[in-house]
Scaffold this motif. Structure first.
Motif, PDB file in Angstrom:
ATOM      1  N   PRO A   1     -13.682 -27.539 -68.763  1.00  0.00           N
ATOM      2  CA  PRO A   1     -13.600 -28.948 -69.147  1.00  0.00           C
ATOM      3  C   PRO A   1     -13.776 -29.124 -70.658  1.00  0.00           C
ATOM      4  O   PRO A   1     -14.531 -28.368 -71.292  1.00  0.00           O
ATOM      5  CB  PRO A   1     -14.759 -29.581 -68.375  1.00  0.00           C
TER       6      PRO A   1
ATOM      7  N   SER B   1     -17.785 -32.594 -64.571  1.00  0.00           N
ATOM      8  CA  SER B   1     -17.681 -31.674 -63.441  1.00  0.00           C
ATOM      9  C   SER B   1     -16.250 -31.246 -63.164  1.00  0.00           C
ATOM     10  O   SER B   1     -16.004 -30.182 -62.602  1.00  0.00           O
ATOM     11  CB  SER B   1     -18.268 -32.331 -62.183  1.00  0.00           C
ATOM     12  N   GLN B   2     -15.284 -32.082 -63.527  1.00  0.00           N
ATOM     13  CA  GLN B   2     -13.877 -31.720 -63.382  1.00  0.00           C
ATOM     14  C   GLN B   2     -13.080 -32.396 -64.500  1.00  0.00           C
ATOM     15  O   GLN B   2     -13.480 -33.441 -65.006  1.00  0.00           O
ATOM     16  CB  GLN B   2     -13.327 -32.113 -62.018  1.00  0.00           C
ATOM     17  N   CYS B   3     -11.969 -31.762 -64.871  1.00  0.00           N
ATOM     18  CA  CYS B   3     -11.234 -32.212 -66.049  1.00  0.00           C
ATOM     19  C   CYS B   3      -9.730 -32.122 -65.796  1.00  0.00           C
ATOM     20  O   CYS B   3      -9.259 -31.224 -65.076  1.00  0.00           O
ATOM     21  CB  CYS B   3     -11.622 -31.360 -67.265  1.00  0.00           C
TER      22      CYS B   3
ATOM     23  N   THR C   1      -8.082 -28.758 -66.469  1.00  0.00           N
ATOM     24  CA  THR C   1      -8.269 -27.635 -65.546  1.00  0.00           C
ATOM     25  C   THR C   1      -7.513 -27.839 -64.241  1.00  0.00           C
ATOM     26  O   THR C   1      -7.771 -27.143 -63.254  1.00  0.00           O
ATOM     27  CB  THR C   1      -9.765 -27.431 -65.254  1.00  0.00           C
TER      28      THR C   1
ATOM     29  N   HIS D   1      -7.113 -30.906 -62.469  1.00  0.00           N
ATOM     30  CA  HIS D   1      -7.486 -32.058 -61.647  1.00  0.00           C
ATOM     31  C   HIS D   1      -6.668 -33.278 -62.069  1.00  0.00           C
ATOM     32  O   HIS D   1      -6.112 -33.322 -63.169  1.00  0.00           O
ATOM     33  CB  HIS D   1      -8.976 -32.345 -61.774  1.00  0.00           C
TER      34      HIS D   1
ATOM     35  N   CYS E   1     -10.620 -36.871 -64.855  1.00  0.00           N
ATOM     36  CA  CYS E   1     -11.861 -36.254 -65.317  1.00  0.00           C
ATOM     37  C   CYS E   1     -13.035 -36.948 -64.639  1.00  0.00           C
ATOM     38  O   CYS E   1     -13.042 -38.170 -64.507  1.00  0.00           O
ATOM     39  CB  CYS E   1     -11.993 -36.391 -66.836  1.00  0.00           C
TER      40      CYS E   1
END
Length: 269
Positions: A211, A237-239, A242, A244, A247
């Motif tokens: 991230p 935790s998520q981006c 990457t 997803h 974000c």
């Protein structure tokens, strides 16, 4: 949120963009009187915005019009100045119709601002990541400070508290062009998530193995901590970079007894 803007227009060889900056006394009919005059003169108002943040008793009405080349606007300026609500009129001509800044320097919450491409901001982050140790921590710390200052500036304009802070944060992000926020946070426990779509950092960063929105996480932490006077942690935790679709930032309370200034100094584990 009101901010100074620029006007961009496709070139028309037979027309010019003329802008007017009208200072006026703030009454219930001020804007209507000014707008009516433009309508009477057959001026096409392509874009306009109002600003009365600096002094509630006074306002600023910025109007962009597109007119035929060579049109004399001095008579219109004179009639504007004769309106009882008008204090001052300035105007300018953008003959090339590419860009015309109405105010210099630009202002955001009463402080100087600039227009910066998201890609330029991301290029700075990439250079930090490549050449500076603990670059993520620096970005986080910078974001924390920015979020804290944003709340202090907002307090000069509006009553910001635990009941409206997340709605204001959402409006601020969208108005600044940073992204679209959705949040699910329990204000009492300070636990939850903030999801950003079209974040200006991850959208411009494109792909990464980790991230990249540490600055945004820091901004959230500084903003929430300053409003609630309780220190919080925020981590991404998520981006989008990457893989997803958006974000996600996890919000949680800092250990009991932690002070906001400890968050600002990056002293939490």
């Amino acid at each position: 949120m009101v901010r100074d803007l620029c006007m961009f227009s496709k070139a028309d060889e037979e027309a010019e963009v003329i802008w007017f900056r009208v200072a006026y006394r703030n009454t219930v009919h001020s804007e209507a009187d000014i707008t009516s005059l433009f309508a009477e003169k057959g001026l096409d108002m392509r874009f306009a915005y109002l600003d009365s943040l600096e002094d509630p008793s006074r306002g600023k009405y910025v109007i962009f019009t597109e007119v035929e080349k060579g049109k004399d606007v001095s008579s219109i300026v004179k009639e504007l100045e004769e309106l009882d609500v008008v204090l001052n009129v300035e105007f300018g001509i953008s003959r090339n119709q590419v860009m015309q800044a109405v105010d210099f320097p630009l202002s955001l919450f009463g402080e100087r601002a600039i227009i910066l491409r998201a890609r330029t901001f991301v290029d700075i982050l990439k250079i930090l990541n490549e050449h500076v140790q603990q670059a993520e921590g620096i970005q986080m710390l910078t974001g924390i400070k920015s979020g804290t200052i944003a709340v202090k500036l907002l307090r000069e304009i509006i009553n910001i508290n635990e009941n409206n802070c997340f709605d204001l944060l959402k409006e601020l992000f969208m108005a600044a062009g940073w992204g679209i926020l959705e949040y699910d946070i329990d204000i009492h426990s300070l636990k939850g998530t903030i999801t950003t779509r079209d974040c200006f950092i991850s959208d411009s960063y494109k792909e990464s193995e980790v991230p990249v929105c540490a600055y945004v996480s820091g901004f959230f932490a500084g903003f929430i901590s300053e409003v609630t006077k309780r220190a919080v942690r925020v981590r991404e935790s998520q981006c989008l970079t990457t893989g997803h679709i958006s974000c996600e930032h996890i919000v949680s309370p800092a250990p009991e007894g932690t002070k906001i200034e400890h968050v600002l100094r990056r002293e939490l584990d």
